[in-house]
Design an enzyme around this catalytic site. Structure first.
Site, PDB file in Angstrom:
ATOM      1  N   ARG A   1       0.792  -1.209  -0.002  1.00 53.78           N
ATOM      2  CA  ARG A   1      -0.035  -0.074  -0.035  1.00 53.78           C
ATOM      3  C   ARG A   1       0.967   1.182   0.205  1.00 53.78           C
ATOM      4  O   ARG A   1       1.965   1.434   0.658  1.00 53.78           O
ATOM      5  CB  ARG A   1      -0.960  -0.211   1.291  1.00 53.78           C
ATOM      6  CG  ARG A   1      -2.263  -1.022   1.217  1.00 53.78           C
ATOM      7  CD  ARG A   1      -3.040  -0.565   0.310  1.00 53.78           C
ATOM      8  NE  ARG A   1      -4.375  -1.246   0.118  1.00 53.78           N
ATOM      9  CZ  ARG A   1      -4.456  -2.280  -0.889  1.00 53.78           C
ATOM     10  NH1 ARG A   1      -3.803  -2.515  -1.671  1.00 53.78           N
ATOM     11  NH2 ARG A   1      -5.424  -3.026  -0.801  1.00 53.78           N
TER      12      ARG A   1
ATOM     13  N   HIS B   1      -1.051   0.321  -9.866  1.00 51.79           N
ATOM     14  CA  HIS B   1      -1.700  -0.504  -8.755  1.00 51.79           C
ATOM     15  C   HIS B   1      -2.479  -1.865  -9.581  1.00 51.79           C
ATOM     16  O   HIS B   1      -3.536  -1.950  -9.767  1.00 51.79           O
ATOM     17  CB  HIS B   1      -2.726   0.040  -8.052  1.00 51.79           C
ATOM     18  CG  HIS B   1      -3.015  -0.551  -6.668  1.00 51.79           C
ATOM     19  ND1 HIS B   1      -3.621   0.062  -5.655  1.00 51.79           N
ATOM     20  CD2 HIS B   1      -2.982  -1.883  -6.456  1.00 51.79           C
ATOM     21  CE1 HIS B   1      -3.665  -0.876  -4.592  1.00 51.79           C
ATOM     22  NE2 HIS B   1      -3.507  -1.977  -5.297  1.00 51.79           N
TER      23      HIS B   1
ATOM     24  N   GLU C   1      -2.873   7.729  -3.859  1.00 56.04           N
ATOM     25  CA  GLU C   1      -3.288   7.163  -5.100  1.00 56.04           C
ATOM     26  C   GLU C   1      -4.597   7.663  -5.704  1.00 56.04           C
ATOM     27  O   GLU C   1      -5.551   7.706  -4.678  1.00 56.04           O
ATOM     28  CB  GLU C   1      -3.547   5.564  -4.730  1.00 56.04           C
ATOM     29  CG  GLU C   1      -2.756   4.898  -6.036  1.00 56.04           C
ATOM     30  CD  GLU C   1      -3.039   3.354  -5.507  1.00 56.04           C
ATOM     31  OE1 GLU C   1      -1.956   3.011  -4.600  1.00 56.04           O
ATOM     32  OE2 GLU C   1      -3.703   2.599  -5.854  1.00 56.04           O
TER      33      GLU C   1
END
Ligand code: DGY
Length: 324
Positions: free
Chosen positions: A236, A283, A265
């Site tokens: 993450r 991602h 993000e």
């Protein structure tokens, strides 16, 4: 019952939900608008949500009929599980099935950053491949190097397995050391966090995002790494202080990085895209046709079980809910 599916999932999987329930679905590939989710959730009995949706108290207070929150993803830092538990709502995720895809992508980033794959592609496309020469465009060997894995859960172990094929020495750190027999079977060695940072040629992060892991890698940790080393992050984004990373990459404190996730993000820290020594992916750790289909099915099974009043197979808070 009424169901909200906040992201596009394969039609045949969606059909399984539609067979029994009224479904409202986001038909676009971009996240559903927060305001739309908030107004839609009011009459919903179930939600199949994406890792980009914030399932917080504000949303839960509006969701008076909600019987299940089925997350499309293994990481669930987007969900306030405690608040859901207080409201007696089961929460589920999709563990296990994305382990291999994510470990594969981790290795893609290790190889791409070490061997300068993206830079080489750009150079070749730009017509700058004019001749071969022994000392031109050299990268860093991956075979035989030391891989430091931070977090040794399912994905960390799958990455360790792959590393053995590259004759790498694998060291790891995690709050609770594995059994010696497991370490032996995986051919990995436990070290403390500092030693891992100091000794690894590639540091790969495989921890969940919880308060203790936010900015686990900041300026001090990056400065402990070897000048020839690489940081790989497929966990993450907020696990890494992205501004600190940008600075060390700019100043060549470490050699490079491979990132699949970002602190804010989908925004990237300004300046990151200008650097050649970082490989940037959108991602896609679990982003294979096979894995995303399995994830959709697993999330759907969890959703349908919750709607039926059963314990979802991958429930995160059911022990608490039934007072075990
Ligand atoms: C997850 O499942 O947590 C991934 O980050 C998304 O695939």
């Amino acid at each position: 019952m009424n169901v909200l599916v906040t992201g596009r999932i394969p039609d045949d999987v969606l059909a399984l939900i539609k067979k029994e329930h009224n479904v409202e679905i986001n038909t676009h590939d971009r996240p559903m608008d927060r305001e739309k989710i908030l107004s839609n959730i009011i009459d919903k009995d179930g939600i199949l949500c994406m890792i980009t949706d914030r399932i917080d108290k504000e949303l839960l207070d509006k969701a008076q009929h909600l019987k299940i929150i089925a997350n499309f993803g293994v990481g669930f830092n987007n969900i306030d599980v405690k608040a859901a538990t207080e409201r007696k709502i089961p929460v589920s995720n999709t563990p296990g099935i994305l382990t291999d895809a994510t470990a594969d992508l981790t290795f893609a980033l290790i190889l791409a950053s070490g061997r300068r794959v993206v830079e080489g592609d750009k150079l070749t496309r730009a017509g700058k491949f004019k001749y071969w020469a022994p000392l031109l465009f050299l990268g860093h060997e991956v075979t035989g190097k030391t891989l430091g894995i931070v977090g040794m859960g399912r994905i960390g172990r799958a990455v360790a397995k792959r590393a053995l094929g590259f004759d790498m020495k694998v060291i790891y750190t995690k709050p609770k050391r594995l059994e010696r027999s497991e370490e032996k079977a995986l051919n990995i060695e436990y070290v403390d966090f500092e030693t891992l940072l100091e000794e690894s040629d590639f540091v790969s992060l495989h921890v969940p995002l919880v308060p203790e892991t936010r900015h686990l890698i900041g300026e001090n940790e990056l400065k402990l790494m070897k000048p020839s080393s690489f940081l790989i992050n497929t966990s993450r984004g907020p696990v890494v202080d992205e501004t600190a990373l940008l600075n060390v990459l700019k100043n060549k404190v470490i050699k490079g990085a491979g990132l699949d996730v970002y602190e804010n993000e989908p925004e990237l820290t300004s300046g990151l895209i200008d650097l050649d020594n970082v490989v940037l992916l959108p991602h896609v750790g679990s982003g294979t046709i096979e894995t995303r289909t399995k994830m959709a099915l697993m999330a759907t099974e969890n959703l349908l079980a919750g709607l039926n009043g059963e314990i979802p197979p991958n429930c995160l808070n059911c022990d608490d809910l039934i007072g075990r």
